[in-house]
Design an enzyme around this catalytic site. Sequence first.
Site: not given
Length: 178
Positions: A98-99, A102, A151, A164
């Site tokens: 996973e990146d 959260d 964020f 990205r």
Amino acid sequence: MHPDIAEILIPADELQARIQQLADEISLAYAGKQPLLLAVLKGSIVFLADLMRALSVPHAIDFMATSSYGSATESSGVVRILKDLDEPIEGRDVLIVEDIIDSGNTLDYLRTLLLARNPASLRIVTLLSKPSRRQLDVPVDWVGFEIPDRFVIGYGLDYDEHYRNLPYIGILKEELYS
Ligand code: IMP
Ligand code: MG
């Protein structure tokens, strides 16, 4: 630095150094096995590409796509599967790549879904984690970096499909989304 970035949180060289450490630990954990790296599209692809080249164990890759965000910067809490795996995972040693974790909604949902398919094992590596935002307690085996509740974009992570390609993790200027 990109003009939309307020601050670089993790420079490219720190990302690469940490990914090599993670890859060494993961290679050790899967010694003698051939794990399936399951990357969660789209944000994880840059991390996957670097992680897999740093691994010393043979492995396969597959992809799933989920969605809980539109163009907003807050999770909706509802996870949808947009693309499922190509192959069954029964009896496989699966490592979710996973990146960022959260709220934990995405990984909690994926874990439950995948465990029902009877993999031999299921572990999770995430490049980033925002612990202060966690709503669901998901067991994560490897975390690259714990970050504050900001964020972030770059290194695969997007805001509305942009940024990205940036080679670092940056904080987006707030006036661009508030
Ligand atoms: P969760 O379901 O709330 O844990 O959110 C997980 C997903 O939300 C990640 O896989 C990302 O796609 C997205 N996300 C969460 N925080 C950020 C961020 O700071 N920048 C970009 N995407 C994020
Ligand atoms: Mg994602």
